[in-house]
Design a protein around this motif. Structure first.
Motif, PDB file in Angstrom:
ATOM      1  N   UNK A   1      43.461 -24.180  -0.339  1.00 38.84           N
ATOM      2  CA  UNK A   1      42.050 -24.579  -0.310  1.00 38.84           C
ATOM      3  C   UNK A   1      41.157 -23.453  -0.805  1.00 38.84           C
ATOM      4  N   UNK A   2      41.442 -22.244  -0.358  1.00 39.28           N
ATOM      5  CA  UNK A   2      40.668 -21.084  -0.802  1.00 39.28           C
ATOM      6  C   UNK A   2      40.810 -20.895  -2.305  1.00 39.28           C
ATOM      7  N   UNK A   3      42.057 -21.024  -2.802  1.00 37.26           N
ATOM      8  CA  UNK A   3      42.304 -20.856  -4.234  1.00 37.26           C
ATOM      9  C   UNK A   3      41.525 -21.883  -5.051  1.00 37.26           C
ATOM     10  N   UNK A   4      41.506 -23.131  -4.568  1.00 37.78           N
ATOM     11  CA  UNK A   4      40.791 -24.196  -5.289  1.00 37.78           C
ATOM     12  C   UNK A   4      39.301 -23.899  -5.382  1.00 37.78           C
ATOM     13  N   UNK A   5      38.688 -23.489  -4.264  1.00 36.56           N
ATOM     14  CA  UNK A   5      37.251 -23.218  -4.265  1.00 36.56           C
ATOM     15  C   UNK A   5      36.931 -21.975  -5.097  1.00 36.56           C
ATOM     16  N   UNK A   6      37.811 -20.971  -5.058  1.00 37.92           N
ATOM     17  CA  UNK A   6      37.569 -19.733  -5.809  1.00 37.92           C
ATOM     18  C   UNK A   6      37.931 -19.866  -7.281  1.00 37.92           C
ATOM     19  N   UNK A   7      38.669 -20.917  -7.625  1.00 38.08           N
ATOM     20  CA  UNK A   7      39.075 -21.111  -9.012  1.00 38.08           C
ATOM     21  C   UNK A   7      40.168 -20.152  -9.451  1.00 38.08           C
ATOM     22  N   UNK A   8      41.070 -19.822  -8.530  1.00 33.21           N
ATOM     23  CA  UNK A   8      42.178 -18.915  -8.845  1.00 33.21           C
ATOM     24  C   UNK A   8      43.456 -19.515  -8.290  1.00 33.21           C
ATOM     25  N   UNK A   9      44.575 -18.812  -8.526  1.00 24.35           N
ATOM     26  CA  UNK A   9      45.855 -19.274  -7.989  1.00 24.35           C
ATOM     27  C   UNK A   9      46.035 -18.812  -6.545  1.00 24.35           C
ATOM     28  N   UNK A  10      46.955 -19.454  -5.840  1.00 26.76           N
ATOM     29  CA  UNK A  10      47.262 -19.050  -4.462  1.00 26.76           C
ATOM     30  C   UNK A  10      47.782 -17.618  -4.429  1.00 26.76           C
ATOM     31  N   UNK A  11      48.553 -17.230  -5.453  1.00 27.17           N
ATOM     32  CA  UNK A  11      49.063 -15.862  -5.523  1.00 27.17           C
ATOM     33  C   UNK A  11      47.943 -14.843  -5.657  1.00 27.17           C
ATOM     34  N   UNK A  12      46.895 -15.193  -6.406  1.00 27.17           N
ATOM     35  CA  UNK A  12      45.742 -14.286  -6.548  1.00 27.17           C
ATOM     36  C   UNK A  12      45.020 -14.130  -5.211  1.00 27.17           C
ATOM     37  N   UNK A  13      44.916 -15.224  -4.463  1.00 31.91           N
ATOM     38  CA  UNK A  13      44.303 -15.141  -3.133  1.00 31.91           C
ATOM     39  C   UNK A  13      45.097 -14.187  -2.253  1.00 31.91           C
ATOM     40  N   UNK A  14      46.426 -14.315  -2.301  1.00 31.43           N
ATOM     41  CA  UNK A  14      47.288 -13.432  -1.502  1.00 31.43           C
ATOM     42  C   UNK A  14      47.088 -11.973  -1.883  1.00 31.43           C
ATOM     43  N   UNK A  15      47.024 -11.704  -3.176  1.00 28.59           N
ATOM     44  CA  UNK A  15      46.805 -10.322  -3.628  1.00 28.59           C
ATOM     45  C   UNK A  15      45.423  -9.823  -3.236  1.00 28.59           C
ATOM     46  N   UNK A  16      44.425 -10.682  -3.319  1.00 30.04           N
ATOM     47  CA  UNK A  16      43.066 -10.275  -2.955  1.00 30.04           C
ATOM     48  C   UNK A  16      42.986  -9.894  -1.478  1.00 30.04           C
ATOM     49  N   UNK A  17      43.788 -10.557  -0.656  1.00 31.32           N
ATOM     50  CA  UNK A  17      43.792 -10.268   0.771  1.00 31.32           C
ATOM     51  C   UNK A  17      44.620  -9.036   1.113  1.00 31.32           C
ATOM     52  N   UNK A  18      45.792  -8.923   0.497  1.00 23.44           N
ATOM     53  CA  UNK A  18      46.741  -7.890   0.889  1.00 23.44           C
ATOM     54  C   UNK A  18      46.783  -6.681  -0.034  1.00 23.44           C
ATOM     55  N   UNK A  19      46.436  -6.878  -1.308  1.00 25.42           N
ATOM     56  CA  UNK A  19      46.467  -5.776  -2.283  1.00 25.42           C
ATOM     57  C   UNK A  19      45.255  -5.889  -3.210  1.00 25.42           C
TER      58      UNK A  19
END
Length: 338
Positions: free
Chosen positions: A21-39
């Motif tokens: 859901x976060x990826x969809x609203x941000x217009x990025x992939x789920x992997x990018x969301x994970x990296x944005x949070x952790x790295x």
């Protein structure tokens, strides 16, 4: 539990927000969301901000427990102190928490209450919770529970305890020197009948501070050192010791309290009747220099320990190779009682 469409539902009945859901609203992939949070250093700053904005909009809370399970360690550090009633340990915890926040860690503070069984249970609990490290002020010189924890790969740092184990790191203050400084302050005022008020005797801090006091008196011609034992390092026990002193015909002319709480209790007892002047009749030195030492009815002279620095340094040592020992120097903070 699950909703009608297979989406996870929280206890209040609302649909839980997912990474997708976060990826969809941000217009990025789920992997990018994970990296944005952790790295976040791996992701463009603009993208990180879009992800954070989506998280705020959706109210997303990541499942940290699952992430910790995959990593094998939590992002929490266990801190075990001897007595949370003593503001000194609150300052240690404050320093540890401030430093831990910089590293993305949280600090879980527990009180052993000077109970062997409770200390061991807390060590076991932090091991079960996969703590990323444990910081502790041990009750005695029996370090077996902490050594076992270190052998299982959990970094351990002992606070207010001098190094005597290769597998454990330590951060401490030279309490023998602190005891010497306290008594030298009294001797410099002309005190010759000095009493040390502290206990119980099996506490390393009490032993070391008394030993420093003993050595200072031994080197001072005509000086004598009395030991007044109390059961606990609290204001109440200090006050009771002071009341006993008031009933004596011969009193010390200088008092060294094992910590500031005891010193505050002594000061209350000695000044309550108005028959004893501090420092005119009896000079007084405490230990720790807690925040309200300067605010007592007669501002308290005390031996300062850098409590917040001890906590911050302990967090730093968790990230280094085990067996490192850091020791700070105490200093006397002169005020009106001595």
């Amino acid at each position: 539990m699950l909703g009608t469409m297979g989406r996870e539902v929280n206890r209040g009945g609302a649909m839980a927000v997912s990474v997708k859901d976060v990826a969809r609203v941000a217009g990025v992939s789920a992997g990018t969301v994970s990296n944005a949070l952790n790295h976040p250093e791996r992701v463009a700053e603009e993208t990180v901000e879009r992800v954070r904005a989506a998280i705020r909009e959706l109210g997303y809370v990541r499942n940290d427990a699952a992430r910790q399970l995959r990593a094998g360690r939590s992002r929490s550090v266990g801190l075990i102190v001897l007595d949370m009633r003593n503001p000194f340990y609150a300052d240690v915890a404050r320093g540890a928490d401030a430093r831990a926040e910089r590293d993305g860690l949280s600090v879980l503070v527990s009180d052993s209450a000077r109970d062997h069984g409770r200390e061991r249970r807390l060590v076991d609990l932090f091991a079960e919770q996969r703590a990323s490290g444990v910081i502790a002020t041990p009750l005695t010189d029996d370090l077996a529970p902490f050594e076992a924890l270190a052998r299982h790969g959990v970094p351990v740092v002992l606070v207010d305890h001098e190094g005597d184990s290769d597998g454990l790191s330590t951060v401490s203050v030279d309490d023998r020197k602190g005891g010497r400084l306290a008594v030298e302050r009294l001797l410099a005022r002309g005190c010759r009948r000095i009493a040390f008020v502290g206990g119980p005797r099996d506490l390393r801090q009490v032993r070391d501070r008394f030993e420093g006091a003993r050595r200072a008196v031994a080197e001072a011609p005509g000086a004598a050192l009395e030991r007044i034992d109390i059961d606990d390092l609290t204001v109440d026990h200090g006050r009771a010791a002071g009341e006993r002193l008031l009933r004596r015909s011969e009193r010390p002319d200088g008092l060294f309290a094992a910590n500031d709480l005891v010193a505050v209790g002594l000061l209350q007892a000695l000044t309550m009747t108005g028959d004893v002047r501090v420092p005119g009749d009896i000079a007084l030195v405490g230990y720790d220099d807690i925040d309200f030492a300067a605010s007592t009815v007669v501002p308290l002279t005390s031996v300062r320990q850098p409590a917040e620095l001890l906590g911050a340094t302990a967090i730093e040592l968790l990230g280094r190779a085990p067996g490192e020992h850091v020791r700070f120097e105490p200093e006397v903070i002169g005020r009106a009682t001595a």
